[in-house]
Write an enzyme that holds these catalytic residues in place. Structure first.
Site, short mmCIF file in Angstrom:
data_model
loop_
_atom_site.label_atom_id
_atom_site.label_comp_id
_atom_site.label_asym_id
_atom_site.label_seq_id
_atom_site.Cartn_x
_atom_site.Cartn_y
_atom_site.Cartn_z
N GLU A 1 -7.53 -12.99 -4.79
CA GLU A 1 -7.18 -12.82 -3.50
C GLU A 1 -7.80 -13.87 -2.50
O GLU A 1 -9.01 -14.19 -2.80
CB GLU A 1 -7.03 -11.32 -3.07
CG GLU A 1 -6.52 -10.42 -3.93
CD GLU A 1 -6.64 -8.91 -3.50
OE1 GLU A 1 -7.32 -8.85 -2.55
OE2 GLU A 1 -6.21 -8.01 -4.21
N ASN A 2 -7.10 -14.07 -1.51
CA ASN A 2 -7.95 -14.81 -0.46
C ASN A 2 -8.45 -13.56 0.65
O ASN A 2 -7.99 -12.51 0.68
CB ASN A 2 -7.27 -15.75 0.38
CG ASN A 2 -5.72 -14.95 0.74
OD1 ASN A 2 -5.07 -14.39 0.04
ND2 ASN A 2 -5.49 -15.27 2.15
N ALA A 3 -9.75 -13.69 1.18
CA ALA A 3 -10.11 -12.86 2.05
C ALA A 3 -9.50 -12.55 3.40
O ALA A 3 -9.39 -11.40 3.83
CB ALA A 3 -11.60 -13.21 2.25
N LEU A 4 -8.97 -13.64 3.85
CA LEU A 4 -8.41 -13.36 5.15
C LEU A 4 -7.02 -14.57 5.08
O LEU A 4 -7.11 -15.25 4.25
CB LEU A 4 -9.32 -14.01 6.33
CG LEU A 4 -10.27 -12.79 7.11
CD1 LEU A 4 -10.82 -13.44 8.22
CD2 LEU A 4 -9.38 -11.68 7.32
N LYS B 1 -9.52 -1.94 -6.97
CA LYS B 1 -10.22 -3.17 -6.21
C LYS B 1 -11.47 -2.96 -5.88
O LYS B 1 -12.18 -1.70 -5.53
CB LYS B 1 -9.29 -2.90 -4.88
CG LYS B 1 -9.52 -3.79 -3.76
CD LYS B 1 -8.83 -3.74 -2.61
CE LYS B 1 -8.77 -4.60 -1.41
NZ LYS B 1 -7.92 -4.24 -0.42
N GLU C 1 -11.29 -0.32 -1.96
CA GLU C 1 -12.43 -0.67 -2.61
C GLU C 1 -13.35 0.00 -3.59
O GLU C 1 -13.63 1.13 -3.09
CB GLU C 1 -13.34 -1.80 -2.05
CG GLU C 1 -12.23 -2.87 -1.12
CD GLU C 1 -13.22 -3.51 -0.17
OE1 GLU C 1 -12.47 -4.64 0.27
OE2 GLU C 1 -14.25 -3.34 0.06
N ASP D 1 -7.53 -4.60 9.19
CA ASP D 1 -6.58 -3.42 9.50
C ASP D 1 -6.14 -3.56 11.01
O ASP D 1 -6.78 -3.37 12.03
CB ASP D 1 -7.50 -1.98 9.45
CG ASP D 1 -7.75 -1.89 8.19
OD1 ASP D 1 -7.28 -2.33 7.12
OD2 ASP D 1 -8.71 -0.77 7.87
N THR E 1 -11.61 -11.46 -4.65
CA THR E 1 -11.35 -12.24 -3.47
C THR E 1 -12.31 -13.37 -3.15
O THR E 1 -13.08 -13.75 -3.69
CB THR E 1 -11.14 -11.03 -2.36
OG1 THR E 1 -10.47 -11.69 -1.29
CG2 THR E 1 -12.53 -10.54 -2.01
N HIS F 1 -20.48 -11.85 0.24
CA HIS F 1 -21.14 -13.34 -0.05
C HIS F 1 -22.46 -13.62 0.99
O HIS F 1 -22.90 -14.46 1.12
CB HIS F 1 -20.10 -14.35 0.00
CG HIS F 1 -19.23 -14.53 1.28
ND1 HIS F 1 -19.78 -15.18 2.50
CD2 HIS F 1 -18.11 -14.11 1.53
CE1 HIS F 1 -18.97 -14.92 3.37
NE2 HIS F 1 -18.02 -14.52 2.88
N ASP G 1 0.82 -1.11 0.06
CA ASP G 1 0.03 0.10 -0.01
C ASP G 1 0.85 1.27 -0.16
O ASP G 1 1.70 1.42 1.12
CB ASP G 1 -0.82 0.06 1.22
CG ASP G 1 -1.94 -1.00 1.18
OD1 ASP G 1 -3.10 -0.80 0.37
OD2 ASP G 1 -1.97 -1.95 1.89
#
Length: 557
Positions: free
Chosen positions: A469-472, A384, A271, A187, A431, A389, A139
């Protein structure tokens, strides 16, 4: 097709240092879109000078001790020639998917003048390269690099990272992060917008996204004032374009050879969405439906004009008043309930069309600026987009609607976003690729697998590439299996995958061994079978053991 959905991240338990069980809850995650351009064949000269203008508030970065480099070389030598060959671009030609890894959110010091935990960064980059990773994502915070004042840019800390990545042989995905860090899922630090921008928002609170109860959100400047010179004489879109232009000029020698992608932030958490589910202050909790964000005066002015143009001025006074509150479920509300809900009425269609189009127009404006700035640069330009979901299995898809994605059981909300990206030559990076429907709370009607399929179909129909991407953070074989199966599917093979996130848990010995095997499977260098790939990756894990241990210890300090 409709707008892009949001991904729900899972519980902090998924970030345990050993392979966790499937998470007990989900949480929002993100999608990215990238404009793929051919990489430049030019390489920077070895004598290039790193621009490191450290501020007085930062301690000088110290070069890593020689043993780190020695261990890195030893680890690289331990990898067989065949493995090294497979880690090259020939893997992609054979159908592999390159893997990038997200850097810690606070990689660069808040003053912008250097790196936090420089020794850990050095060791981590060396370990990632030895495992066959393609590169890293970082970032580039607006609140760090333009903190001193409008037009005063400090990229020194990021320059240090770029030089280290180049020396390690890694590529970089640079995220233009025009949002606040802090308050969203995952975060771990707080980095506000530049103080001079926040001052303008404090003077005029309508520069903030606002819900119908008057709550102001300072994560990102409201898209309602995109074209208004409200930030010290510049419009927000101009500020973003100027920032990207300064970044381009500062890192010209790295573009195409080290920096291969520019991801452009467009909203909260980076996003393209509204801040409809603010978790940080406790306003929203999973799996609430969220709330519409259209009550600042700039958004209301647009809504009023749209209602008058439609011949329904009475529709222009604000969003739906029967849409419940942040933590309601769809059936708790008149607007989102499945049978005869307001969302399916003429008014509902008018409002949701306007609300989602405002988001698309914002994306078009910012993306137009980005593609203009980087038009001649051999890099990808990415955007992004969030993925939601939860309540996806209901008729109204309420959380997607409040976030700005007009996606319902009867309307595909991803086509407009995919077409927007196609106009700019973009690639869609989605993601929650690691999630399975059965891992999510059944009562919340979560369907991440169906969501990924829908997004893939939208990208395919629009003729844009798909990345993921993976979410977590997930370190278990089950999550890796899901990613490999989704990312390498013949019909929707992904062009890249970015792994969330570099940290001490990733470098736990067991997690690192599984991750090295995962990278091999994704690249096509190893066996597609998890067990066989883990056996093949044992040598890499052992060779990088001391390096990985040092990175884990340093990252925890």
């Amino acid at each position: 097709m409709q707008t892009m959905a949001f991904n729900l991240a899972q519980s902090a338990a998924a970030a345990a240092s050993v392979a966790p069980r499937a998470p007990l809850r989900a949480a929002p995650a993100a999608v990215s879109v990238s404009a793929r351009k051919p990489a430049s064949s030019a390489s920077a000269g070895s004598s290039s000078i790193l621009r490191l203008q450290r501020l007085a508030c930062c301690e000088p970065s110290v070069a890593p001790a020689r043993p780190v480099a020695c261990r890195s070389a030893a680890a690289a030598a331990a990898v067989s020639a065949a493995d090294r060959a497979c880690s090259s671009s020939t893997k992609r030609a054979a159908g592999g998917v390159p893997v990038f890894v997200m850097m810690p959110l606070d990689t660069v010091k808040k003053c912008g003048g250097g790196l936090n935990r420089r020794r850990a960064v050095q060791a981590s980059l060396s370990a990632l390269k030895s495992a066959g990773v393609e590169g890293v994502m970082v970032d580039v915070w607006w609140g760090v690099a333009e903190a001193e004042g409008p037009g005063k840019y400090n990229f020194a800390g990021y320059g240090e990272l770029m030089e280290m990545a180049r020396a390690a042989g890694l590529k970089v995905q640079a995220v233009m992060s025009f949002h606040q860090c802090g308050g969203n899922v995952g975060d771990s630090v707080t980095i506000p917008l530049p103080r001079w921008a926040v001052e303008e928002m404090e003077k005029d609170p309508d520069l903030c996204y606002t819900d119908r109860w008057g709550r102001r959100n300072y994560e990102y400047v409201s898209l309602g004032c995109d074209a208004m010179p409200v930030l010290k004489g510049r419009t927000p879109v101009e500020c973003y374009a100027d920032f990207m232009r300064a970044f381009r000029d500062h890192f010209a020698e790295y573009l195409g050879n080290t920096i291969v992608e520019i991801q452009v932030g467009m909203g909260p958490a980076g996003e393209l969405r509204y801040p409809s589910y603010p978790e940080g202050d406790g306003t929203w909790r999973f799996p609430g439906i969220g709330a519409f964000q259209c009550n600042d005066r700039y958004m209301l002015s647009s809504l009023k004009a749209a209602a008058e143009a439609a011949g329904k001025p009475e529709w222009g006074h604000g969003g739906p008043t029967d849409a419940g509150e942040y933590n309601n479920w769809p059936e708790d509300t008149l607007f989102f309930r499945g049978d005869n809900g307001g969302w399916s009425s003429d008014y509902g269609d008018f409002f949701l069309s306007w609300y989602s189009q405002m988001l698309l127009d914002h994306g078009d404006r910012v993306l137009s600026g980005a593609t203009s700035v980087f038009a001649a640069a051999p890099v990808e330009v990415s955007v992004k987009v969030a993925g939601i979901h939860w309540h996806y299995g209901t008729r109204s898809h309420a959380p997607e609607l409040t976030a700005g994605y007009y996606n319902t059981r009867h309307r595909d909300g991803y086509a407009p976003v995919a077409r927007l990206l196609a106009r700019h030559g973009a690639v869609l990076n989605f993601t929650c690729v690691e999630m399975r429907d059965g891992e999510q709370p059944a009562e919340a009607r979560c369907m991440p697998e169906a969501l990924v399929r829908q997004v893939g179909a939208a990208a395919r129909a629009a003729g844009v590439g798909l990345a993921g991407e993976n979410a977590l953070p997930r370190y278990d074989g089950t999550a890796h299996d899901q990613v490999v199966a989704t990312a390498t599917a013949a019909e929707d093979r992904m062009v890249a995958f970015t792994y969330l996130r570099m940290g001490p848990d990733l470098f736990h010995p067991d997690n690192w061994h599984r991750f090295a095997a995962f990278v091999r499977r994704m690249s096509g260098a190893g066996s597609p079978c998890r067990e066989a790939a883990e056996r093949e990756a044992r040598g890499v894990a052992q060779a990088t053991g001391s390096l990985v241990h040092e990175a884990a210890v340093a990252l925890r300090s």
